[in-house]
Design a protein around this motif. Structure first.
Motif, PDB file in Angstrom:
ATOM      1  N   LYS A  23      45.169  46.233  36.144  1.00  0.00           N
ATOM      2  CA  LYS A  23      45.464  46.261  34.901  1.00  0.00           C
ATOM      3  C   LYS A  23      46.777  46.972  34.458  1.00  0.00           C
ATOM      4  O   LYS A  23      47.417  46.458  33.729  1.00  0.00           O
ATOM      5  CB  LYS A  23      44.349  47.032  34.104  1.00  0.00           C
ATOM      6  CG  LYS A  23      44.300  46.815  32.687  1.00  0.00           C
ATOM      7  CD  LYS A  23      42.985  47.277  31.967  1.00  0.00           C
ATOM      8  CE  LYS A  23      42.981  47.257  30.492  1.00  0.00           C
ATOM      9  NZ  LYS A  23      41.874  47.904  29.860  1.00  0.00           N
ATOM     10  N   LEU A  24      47.146  48.145  35.080  1.00  0.00           N
ATOM     11  CA  LEU A  24      48.171  48.956  34.748  1.00  0.00           C
ATOM     12  C   LEU A  24      49.571  48.127  35.445  1.00  0.00           C
ATOM     13  O   LEU A  24      50.609  48.313  34.724  1.00  0.00           O
ATOM     14  CB  LEU A  24      48.027  50.388  35.405  1.00  0.00           C
ATOM     15  CG  LEU A  24      47.189  51.340  34.879  1.00  0.00           C
ATOM     16  CD1 LEU A  24      46.863  52.533  35.578  1.00  0.00           C
ATOM     17  CD2 LEU A  24      47.662  51.667  33.635  1.00  0.00           C
ATOM     18  N   ASN A  30      47.870  36.216  38.503  1.00  0.00           N
ATOM     19  CA  ASN A  30      46.900  36.904  39.557  1.00  0.00           C
ATOM     20  C   ASN A  30      45.990  37.814  38.869  1.00  0.00           C
ATOM     21  O   ASN A  30      44.784  38.021  39.291  1.00  0.00           O
ATOM     22  CB  ASN A  30      47.774  37.464  40.758  1.00  0.00           C
ATOM     23  CG  ASN A  30      48.041  36.635  41.875  1.00  0.00           C
ATOM     24  OD1 ASN A  30      47.413  36.125  42.494  1.00  0.00           O
ATOM     25  ND2 ASN A  30      49.259  36.358  41.943  1.00  0.00           N
ATOM     26  N   TRP A  31      46.320  38.645  37.759  1.00  0.00           N
ATOM     27  CA  TRP A  31      45.617  39.376  36.836  1.00  0.00           C
ATOM     28  C   TRP A  31      44.482  38.730  36.355  1.00  0.00           C
ATOM     29  O   TRP A  31      43.353  39.087  36.565  1.00  0.00           O
ATOM     30  CB  TRP A  31      46.380  40.125  35.904  1.00  0.00           C
ATOM     31  CG  TRP A  31      45.525  40.522  34.803  1.00  0.00           C
ATOM     32  CD1 TRP A  31      45.465  40.155  33.552  1.00  0.00           C
ATOM     33  CD2 TRP A  31      44.436  41.973  34.862  1.00  0.00           C
ATOM     34  NE1 TRP A  31      44.415  40.536  32.898  1.00  0.00           N
ATOM     35  CE2 TRP A  31      43.968  41.669  33.541  1.00  0.00           C
ATOM     36  CE3 TRP A  31      44.184  42.602  35.989  1.00  0.00           C
ATOM     37  CZ2 TRP A  31      42.840  42.646  33.241  1.00  0.00           C
ATOM     38  CZ3 TRP A  31      43.176  43.663  35.539  1.00  0.00           C
ATOM     39  CH2 TRP A  31      42.521  43.600  34.190  1.00  0.00           C
ATOM     40  N   LEU A  32      44.626  37.494  36.180  1.00  0.00           N
ATOM     41  CA  LEU A  32      43.446  36.741  35.440  1.00  0.00           C
ATOM     42  C   LEU A  32      42.517  36.368  36.523  1.00  0.00           C
ATOM     43  O   LEU A  32      41.339  36.325  36.320  1.00  0.00           O
ATOM     44  CB  LEU A  32      44.041  35.385  34.664  1.00  0.00           C
ATOM     45  CG  LEU A  32      44.984  35.538  33.648  1.00  0.00           C
ATOM     46  CD1 LEU A  32      45.808  34.364  33.099  1.00  0.00           C
ATOM     47  CD2 LEU A  32      44.159  36.173  32.454  1.00  0.00           C
ATOM     48  N   ILE A  33      42.945  35.996  37.963  1.00  0.00           N
ATOM     49  CA  ILE A  33      42.010  35.766  38.770  1.00  0.00           C
ATOM     50  C   ILE A  33      41.425  37.135  39.175  1.00  0.00           C
ATOM     51  O   ILE A  33      39.993  37.057  39.355  1.00  0.00           O
ATOM     52  CB  ILE A  33      42.907  35.038  39.997  1.00  0.00           C
ATOM     53  CG1 ILE A  33      43.760  33.985  39.699  1.00  0.00           C
ATOM     54  CG2 ILE A  33      41.847  34.965  41.075  1.00  0.00           C
ATOM     55  CD1 ILE A  33      44.564  33.385  40.700  1.00  0.00           C
ATOM     56  N   ILE A  34      41.883  38.024  39.476  1.00  0.00           N
ATOM     57  CA  ILE A  34      41.339  39.283  39.627  1.00  0.00           C
ATOM     58  C   ILE A  34      40.397  39.674  38.930  1.00  0.00           C
ATOM     59  O   ILE A  34      39.256  40.347  39.312  1.00  0.00           O
ATOM     60  CB  ILE A  34      42.182  40.531  39.995  1.00  0.00           C
ATOM     61  CG1 ILE A  34      43.276  39.835  41.367  1.00  0.00           C
ATOM     62  CG2 ILE A  34      41.707  41.666  40.376  1.00  0.00           C
ATOM     63  CD1 ILE A  34      44.464  40.847  41.658  1.00  0.00           C
ATOM     64  N   THR A  59      42.260  37.881  48.115  1.00  0.00           N
ATOM     65  CA  THR A  59      42.900  37.737  46.718  1.00  0.00           C
ATOM     66  C   THR A  59      43.824  38.749  46.296  1.00  0.00           C
ATOM     67  O   THR A  59      45.098  38.463  46.017  1.00  0.00           O
ATOM     68  CB  THR A  59      42.084  37.177  45.495  1.00  0.00           C
ATOM     69  OG1 THR A  59      41.178  36.278  46.113  1.00  0.00           O
ATOM     70  CG2 THR A  59      42.643  37.278  44.378  1.00  0.00           C
ATOM     71  N   ILE A  60      43.649  39.918  46.469  1.00  0.00           N
ATOM     72  CA  ILE A  60      44.344  41.047  46.075  1.00  0.00           C
ATOM     73  C   ILE A  60      45.480  41.462  47.089  1.00  0.00           C
ATOM     74  O   ILE A  60      46.677  41.520  46.436  1.00  0.00           O
ATOM     75  CB  ILE A  60      43.466  42.495  46.093  1.00  0.00           C
ATOM     76  CG1 ILE A  60      42.295  42.278  45.107  1.00  0.00           C
ATOM     77  CG2 ILE A  60      44.315  43.671  45.900  1.00  0.00           C
ATOM     78  CD1 ILE A  60      41.182  43.095  45.202  1.00  0.00           C
ATOM     79  N   THR A  85      51.569  40.183  47.867  1.00  0.00           N
ATOM     80  CA  THR A  85      52.589  39.264  48.494  1.00  0.00           C
ATOM     81  C   THR A  85      53.307  38.471  47.741  1.00  0.00           C
ATOM     82  O   THR A  85      54.570  38.192  47.620  1.00  0.00           O
ATOM     83  CB  THR A  85      51.748  38.418  49.772  1.00  0.00           C
ATOM     84  OG1 THR A  85      51.307  39.408  50.597  1.00  0.00           O
ATOM     85  CG2 THR A  85      52.929  37.544  50.444  1.00  0.00           C
ATOM     86  N   MET A  86      52.701  37.706  46.766  1.00  0.00           N
ATOM     87  CA  MET A  86      53.266  36.770  45.821  1.00  0.00           C
ATOM     88  C   MET A  86      54.438  37.531  44.748  1.00  0.00           C
ATOM     89  O   MET A  86      55.332  37.133  44.586  1.00  0.00           O
ATOM     90  CB  MET A  86      52.190  36.145  45.003  1.00  0.00           C
ATOM     91  CG  MET A  86      51.545  35.077  45.655  1.00  0.00           C
ATOM     92  SD  MET A  86      49.895  34.351  44.622  1.00  0.00           S
ATOM     93  CE  MET A  86      51.020  33.566  43.581  1.00  0.00           C
TER      94      MET A  86
END
Length: 314
Positions: free
Chosen positions: A89-90, A113-117, A136-137, A142-143
């Motif tokens: 989130k940060l 990726n925030w939305l997925i996590i 996923t994290i 990596t992305m």
């Protein structure tokens, strides 16, 4: 570049690296726990929580170290400021703060990726989902790094981002080594000691160094060789030597862009020179714990100097 923008970039990649390092620890813990009985598995999870620096916070909320409790605490506990959910989130908050200084590709990598996590961690993670969540994290990190390398101008924002990443990575490796070494080897005498190779394998897996180490050492698990690999081998991108050499390069680039060197450059140059002149025997002679404590203190001093030199709070 405004100090608060530089601060946002620096901390965006510090938190991103911290979240990924936590995910790597979880991955190693999960693999070890699968091969243990219930009692031994709890000790493995205690070790993982301790290595992550979350033991006190965990024990305030839980009386035992079951896998389900441990990984959910590290992944999504709302009262745990060091949970991956809080850290990511940060990451996104800092990306928004520095939105005009990053590429569209980097913002998309962070935001998507925030939305997925956030969705995956909206409820407790079960045993059948935890490995996928960890992947996923790790993939998110990596992305983001790929977007940074592939789409960002080699200007201030790029170098502040990498400085944050390498400061955090070096700190994480030093802390993992220090905690694990003392869990496994209370005595500083390493010659002829009998070590738990499974635990040292966890150390290597937690920094994604198991394959590289085995390739270089013909699969032989040895405390001294592992310490040398993780501290001094500048071929490995998570070693202390590699992190500090890269940090020095990025701080030098920032100094060139600003036309002047600051305290962070002087501290970095001294630290990098000292490390490059050490051998693993000299490190063990002075005491591994003492060396690592000094390293983390120096690393923190460099981070503080960067903030002062570039007016992060302005």
């Amino acid at each position: 570049m405004l100090g608060r923008t530089a601060n946002g970039l620096f901390w965006m990649f510090r938190y991103l690296e911290r979240a990924e390092n936590t995910a790597r620890l979880l991955d190693a813990g999960l693999r070890m726990a699968l091969t243990r009985d219930l009692v031994t598995a709890e000790e493995e999870w205690r070790s993982v929580i301790s290595t992550a620096g979350q033991q006190s916070a965990y024990e305030m909320r839980h009386a035992s170290y079951t896998g389900h409790q441990a990984w959910n605490f590290m992944l999504r506990e709302k009262d745990n400021a060091a949970s991956i959910l809080c850290m990511y989130k940060l990451v996104r908050q800092n990306a928004r703060l520095a939105r005009n200084a990053i590429s569209g590709e980097l913002w998309e990598a962070i935001n998507e990726n925030w939305l997925i996590i956030d969705e995956q961690l909206a409820k407790p993670v079960g045993e059948n989902k935890v490995m996928d969540t960890v992947k996923t994290i790790r993939r998110a990190g990596t992305m983001a790094r790929g977007a940074l390398q592939g789409s960002m101008l080699r200007e201030e924002g790029y170098h502040f981002s990498l400085a944050g990443m390498f400061i955090e990575r070096a700190d994480a490796i030093a802390r993992i080594l220090d905690i694990k070494y003392y869990l496994l080897l209370p005595s500083l005498s390493y010659v002829g000691s009998s070590l738990d190779t499974g635990q040292w394998d966890t150390v290597l897996r937690s920094v994604s160094g198991d394959r590289a180490y085995r390739w270089l050492n013909a699969g032989h698990i040895d405390a001294r060789n592992i310490c040398e690999f993780l501290i001094l081998d500048d071929r490995f991108p998570r070693s202390l030597a590699f992190c500090h050499s890269q940090l020095r390069e990025n701080l030098a680039a920032l100094a060139r862009l600003h036309g002047t060197e600051g305290e962070s450059n002087a501290l970095m140059r001294d630290a990098d020179t000292r490390l490059s002149e050490l051998s693993i025997d000299e490190i063990f002679e002075q005491g591994l714990h003492e060396f690592l404590i000094d390293f983390t203190a120096t690393n923190a001093s460099i981070a503080e100097a960067i903030a002062t030199d570039y007016r992060f709070l302005s």
